[in-house]
Design an enzyme around this catalytic site. Structure first.
Site, PDB file in Angstrom:
ATOM      1  N   LYS A 117     -50.168 -61.768 -39.747  1.00  0.00           N
ATOM      2  CA  LYS A 117     -51.409 -62.189 -39.509  1.00  0.00           C
ATOM      3  C   LYS A 117     -51.739 -62.280 -37.811  1.00  0.00           C
ATOM      4  O   LYS A 117     -52.766 -61.908 -37.390  1.00  0.00           O
ATOM      5  CB  LYS A 117     -52.178 -63.299 -39.866  1.00  0.00           C
ATOM      6  N   LYS A 207     -48.719 -54.959 -49.341  1.00  0.00           N
ATOM      7  CA  LYS A 207     -49.592 -55.583 -50.319  1.00  0.00           C
ATOM      8  C   LYS A 207     -51.043 -55.204 -49.961  1.00  0.00           C
ATOM      9  O   LYS A 207     -51.570 -55.025 -49.075  1.00  0.00           O
ATOM     10  CB  LYS A 207     -49.441 -57.181 -50.612  1.00  0.00           C
ATOM     11  N   LYS A 210     -57.045 -58.239 -48.635  1.00  0.00           N
ATOM     12  CA  LYS A 210     -58.610 -58.464 -48.613  1.00  0.00           C
ATOM     13  C   LYS A 210     -59.210 -58.107 -47.240  1.00  0.00           C
ATOM     14  O   LYS A 210     -60.143 -57.752 -47.095  1.00  0.00           O
ATOM     15  CB  LYS A 210     -59.579 -59.758 -49.341  1.00  0.00           C
TER      16      LYS A 210
END
Ligand code: AQP
Length: 341
Positions: A117, A207, A210
């Protein structure tokens, strides 16, 4: 009574990955265990801004997040089912600070999600993003939760939580915290063979996430059903030309088979057998697109029937319970670390 606990951040609209990886196992476990366990499904709203978000939308997203839990099938009338906001139980943030001081920096630095991230948001890597797994440990340990239905991506954070709990118990030579079950035990408890990872529709080696900026990579729970079906029809597959379940060489096709199995409530092995050897990727996509469209239409109708008033009532009840349990644990920890007699 044992506690089963999970949460889904409301930084962005939750995806089908969140639904199948976290909501579905939790709802199944709630059906199975609401008589013998506390079922805590909370909104980790303090986690929501570890990466940049539009704060003007957050409050509405939190309320919508609660509606999603209810629409997914949690029986909010059950006395053992608790829905609450992390931000409304101050013990979460307080315990996180204490746990910070018992977490070696080197161990926290190994969290791969922080690295990933951080790479996605190089201009906004905050201490909050680094610290998030330790707040997650507090979310779990405050309630002595043993089982935490999670997707595969969160197992490393679960391991960190276990290490922190073991370290504190050893340090103070007391069973302060219940040690959450290991990854293998969690998976078994969820009746799975292994952790679940729904893949991105455009880059199936990754993956479904969102916060992905590529709308075509994910199915959001608020997607217009026909539009979502189109995303499935244009999902990235491969050039092998034959349908097989092989996450390494055919992750796109395997992802579609996995989604179909979960949405149709059929064993993965049965779905794989139905399609084995067939060559029309279009037919498989059409079937999955239909299932996704049907699921979203049904889910969104359920969401539309839940009022804000019902959400308020559910949260009032849940937060009363959560504060009582969490404060008791926090006070106990405060006594061990020496700030309370
Ligand atoms: N693709 C996925 N497949 C299966 N499970 C998944 N989960 C997330 N993505 C998948 C599970 O959903 C729960 C909630 O996750 P979270 O929102 O707290 O954080 P996350 O793991 O970082 O989820 P996302 O969707 O990837 O969010 P962003 O993009 O905001 O970081 C967890 O149980 C997770 O395993």
């Amino acid at each position: 009574m044992q506690t089963i606990l999970t949460g889904v951040r409301v930084n962005e609209e939750p995806t089908l990955g969140n639904f199948l990886g976290a909501y579905t196992p939790m709802i199944n476990l709630a059906h199975e265990h609401a008589n013998d366990s506390n079922i805590n499904m909370f909104i980790p709203d303090l986690h929501s801004f570890t990466t940049p978000i539009d704060h003007s939308k957050l409050y509405d997203q939190i309320i919508k997040g609660v509606k999603y839990y209810i629409a997914a099938g949690l029986d909010v009338e059950s006395p053992n089912i608790h829905i609450y906001r992390q931000s409304h139980v101050p013990a979460h943030a307080e315990l996180a600070w204490i746990l910070d001081c018992f977490t070696p920096y080197g161990e926290a630095s190994r969290m791969t999600q922080f690295k990933e991230k951080g790479a996605e948001h190089p201009d906004a890597v905050t201490v909050g993003l680094f610290n998030y797994p330790i707040l997650m440990a507090a979310d779990i340990l405050l309630y002595d939760a043993k089982y935490i239905p999670l997707g595969e991506d969160q197992f490393q954070h679960l391991e960190l939580t276990r290490n922190i709990a073991i370290r504190m118990n050893n340090k103070f030579d007391a069973p302060i915290f219940t040690i959450p079950a290991s990854e293998a035990e969690q998976v078994k408890f969820m009746h799975l063979e292994k952790g679940l990872r729904i893949r991105s529709l455009t880059e199936p080696q990754k993956k479904m996430s969102k916060s992905s900026e590529n709308e075509r990579s994910k199915i959001s729970l608020s997607d217009e059903p026909k539009h979502a079906a189109k995303k499935i029809m244009s999902a990235t597959t491969d050039s092998e030309g034959v349908i097989r379940f092989d996450m390494v060489n055919q992750p796109g096709i395997s992802n579609l088979l996995q989604i179909e199995s979960l949405l149709s409530h059929r064993e993965l092995q049965d779905v794989i057998s139905d399609w084995a050897g067939q060559t029309s990727y279009g037919d498989l996509k059409r079937k999955v697109a239909e299932s996704v469209e049907h699921f979203l239409a049904d889910f969104q109708e359920k969401v539309s029937k839940i009022s804000d008033k019902q959400v308020e009532q559910v949260l009032t009840k849940g937060e009363l319970y959560a504060n009582e349990v969490a404060n008791q644990k926090l006070y106990e920890v405060q006594r061990y670390v020496g700030v309370r007699k």
